[in-house]
Design an enzyme around this catalytic site. Structure first.
Site, PDB file in Angstrom:
ATOM      1  N   SER A 194     -37.983   9.699  -0.417  1.00 58.79           N
ATOM      2  CA  SER A 194     -36.891  10.232  -0.972  1.00 58.79           C
ATOM      3  C   SER A 194     -37.054  10.332  -2.558  1.00 58.79           C
ATOM      4  CB  SER A 194     -35.771   9.197  -0.466  1.00 58.79           C
ATOM      5  OG  SER A 194     -34.336   9.686  -1.225  1.00 58.79           O
ATOM      6  N   ASP A 419     -33.427  17.899   6.968  1.00 56.67           N
ATOM      7  CA  ASP A 419     -32.911  17.123   6.119  1.00 56.67           C
ATOM      8  C   ASP A 419     -32.540  17.960   5.056  1.00 56.67           C
ATOM      9  OD1 ASP A 419     -32.608  15.127   4.203  1.00 56.67           O
ATOM     10  OD2 ASP A 419     -34.489  15.342   3.185  1.00 56.67           O
ATOM     11  N   HIS A 475     -34.099  13.083   7.236  1.00 60.91           N
ATOM     12  CA  HIS A 475     -34.511  12.269   5.988  1.00 60.91           C
ATOM     13  C   HIS A 475     -35.567  11.234   6.189  1.00 60.91           C
ATOM     14  CE1 HIS A 475     -34.505  11.968   1.450  1.00 60.91           C
ATOM     15  NE2 HIS A 475     -34.125  10.818   1.744  1.00 60.91           N
TER      16      HIS A 475
END
Length: 498
Positions: A194, A419, A475
């Site tokens: 991320s 994602d 994710h």
């Protein structure tokens, strides 16, 4: 270090001391002093930080693990949890893991992704993870920056920026190797996900200049590599996954694209901006799980803000939370509300952080982890850190090119392909933009799921860097596809073909 390794070092030190002080009347006394210094030097891991008993486990682990603090600049104290390898820790690589945010705790990665124990729904029980990354590596989970998780600053000021975070993370690594000198020569890797897409390459740029750290490479999962590419690719992702109707798509093409080139990132044409805002509303604010398009939204579609147990909770802010800063007006309004509470949290949308929160704030667990009384209660993501964070890098192309230019590090960029927070297409474009020589054309990669081979996703390999997708994952790749993720990780750190 094993007994014979210690004996060898003692013997070497004894010879050195004897030769140095030959003929002296107090030779034996000085030799004993030297020997004692040798013991202190190679004694290794800090006993005070070792976790002797971890609540929630039916059986304590066979491997050693440690929890404590690294003291860095400006009286900041970063909390770490270090789990040694379950297989030959002395010769296993050391891997740093960072979650993103900015403002989110790496203990989420430990307890819900690839740590040795996974939190259960009751918020009290841990189960062993058969696909833990410490099966083959020593893994260091670092809560960064100060203000995140159990990390804190003496002055309780948590405004920071990308450069300061990279510097303090480097200082934390230096502290790690000082406290655990027995791992100083092991192969070392930087990994994260991320906003770790910013954290990891900016940290690597510093670490690669330090020859005392045996850096071998970096791996970034679903990382934010470029704001512009992430924004532009998201619109294509949304359209081709059936989220946008034909009419909206035609408007986007008409108002945001010229000569076949589309700018959904910062086109100031009012019609383009209106169309892009509609896309953002569909993706981020309609109740879809932005971290996994095909997964349900944990807890259902909830209101954006609420107060729970005396905490101000912000939900459904995924777009701003992961990718873009809030507007100045939004930021000031939220900061004002946050300041009314001792501790405020950002809950990533469609994510259930209650079990981890209950577990980590259990007094018995905090005692086992040697948590400082100066630390705040644990929350998955800190609103204060996020809202006061200054994002300095709009992309990290320079850092990647510097790493690749050294011609000695291996780099993996991987993405779960469903994602929407940091979508695969944007990261694929980013890797392509580095213009490295192609070694292996895009192809599927396989892993064993039980007794059968399955397609794990697709991979394209360049000189010293690979771009890899994980099929059907969102994710948090190790959470969604633990077997595929472990296979990918294993091949990366052992430098095996994907």
């Amino acid at each position: 270090m094993n007994f014979w390794g210690l004996l060898k070092q003692f013997s070497s030190r004894l010879t050195f001391c004897s030769n140095t002080w030959k003929g002296k009347t107090n030779t034996m006394h000085l030799v004993l002093v030297c020997l004692l210094l040798g013991v202190l030097e190679v004694s290794g891991a800090p006993d005070a930080d070792e976790i002797k008993y971890l609540p929630g486990l039916s059986k304590q682990p066979s491997f050693k693990h440690y929890s404590g603090y690294f003291n860095v600049a400006d009286n900041k104290h970063l909390h770490y949890w270090f789990v040694q390898s379950q297989k030959d820790p002395a010769n296993s690589p050391v891997v740093l893991w960072l979650n993103g945010g900015p403002g989110c705790s790496s203990l989420d990665g430990l307890l819900t992704e690839h740590g040795p124990f996974l939190i259960q729904d009751d918020g009290a029980t841990l189960e062993y993870n058969p696909y833990a990354w410490n099966k083959i590596a020593n893994v260091l989970y670092l809560e960064s920056p100060a203000g995140v998780g159990f990390s804190y600053s003496d002055d309780k000021k948590y405004a920071t920026n990308d450069t300061e975070v990279a510097t303090n993370n480097y200082l934390a690594l230096k502290e790690f190797f000082r406290l655990f000198p027995e791992f100083s020569k092991n192969e070392f890797f930087l990994t994260g996900e991320s906003y770790g897409g910013i954290y990891i390459p900016t940290l690597a740029e510093i670490v690669m200049e330090d020859s005392s750290i045996n850096l071998q490479g970096i791996a970034v999962g679903n990382g934010l590599s470029s704001y512009e590419l992430n924004d532009n690719s998201l619109v294509y992702f949304a359209y081709y996954h059936g989220l946008l109707g034909t009419s909206l798509w035609n408007d986007l093409q008409k108002f945001c694209c010229k000569d076949g080139v589309c700018n959904f990132h910062d086109d100031y044409d009012v019609n383009c901006s209106t169309s892009v805002t509609t896309v953002q509303t569909i993706v981020y604010h309609s109740g879809l799980n932005i971290y996994n398009l095909y997964a349900p939204c944990a807890g259902g579609v909830e209101q954006r803000v609420s107060i729970e147990n005396g905490q101000f909770v912000i939900r459904d802010m995924g777009h701003h939370f992961l990718n873009h800063p809030l507007s100045k007006a939004q930021n000031e309004k939220l900061r004002g509300v946050v300041s009314l509470f001792k501790n405020a949290r950002l809950d990533p949308p469609c994510t259930n952080s209650t079990p981890s929160t209950l577990y980590l704030n259990n007094p018995l667990v905090k005692s086992a982890l040697h948590i400082s009384p100066n630390a705040l209660d644990w929350v998955i993501c800190s609103a204060e850190v996020n809202l006061n964070y200054n994002r300095l890098f709009m992309d990290v192309k320079k850092q990647y090119l510097k790493l690749l230019g050294a011609l000695k590090y291996r780099v993996l960029v991987y993405n779960g392909d469903v994602d929407m927070a940091c979508n695969f297409l944007g990261d694929e474009w980013f890797v392509e933009s580095l213009q490295q020589e192609v070694q292996v054309q895009r192809r599927h990669w396989l892993y064993f799921n039980g007794e059968t081979q399955q397609v794990g996703g697709f991979v394209k390999e360049f000189s010293h860097i690979a771009f890899l997708t994980v099929k059907g994952s969102g994710h948090m790749v190790p959470t969604d596809k633990p077997i595929a993720a472990f296979t990918m990780f294993s091949r990366f750190i052992t430098n095996q073909p994907y």
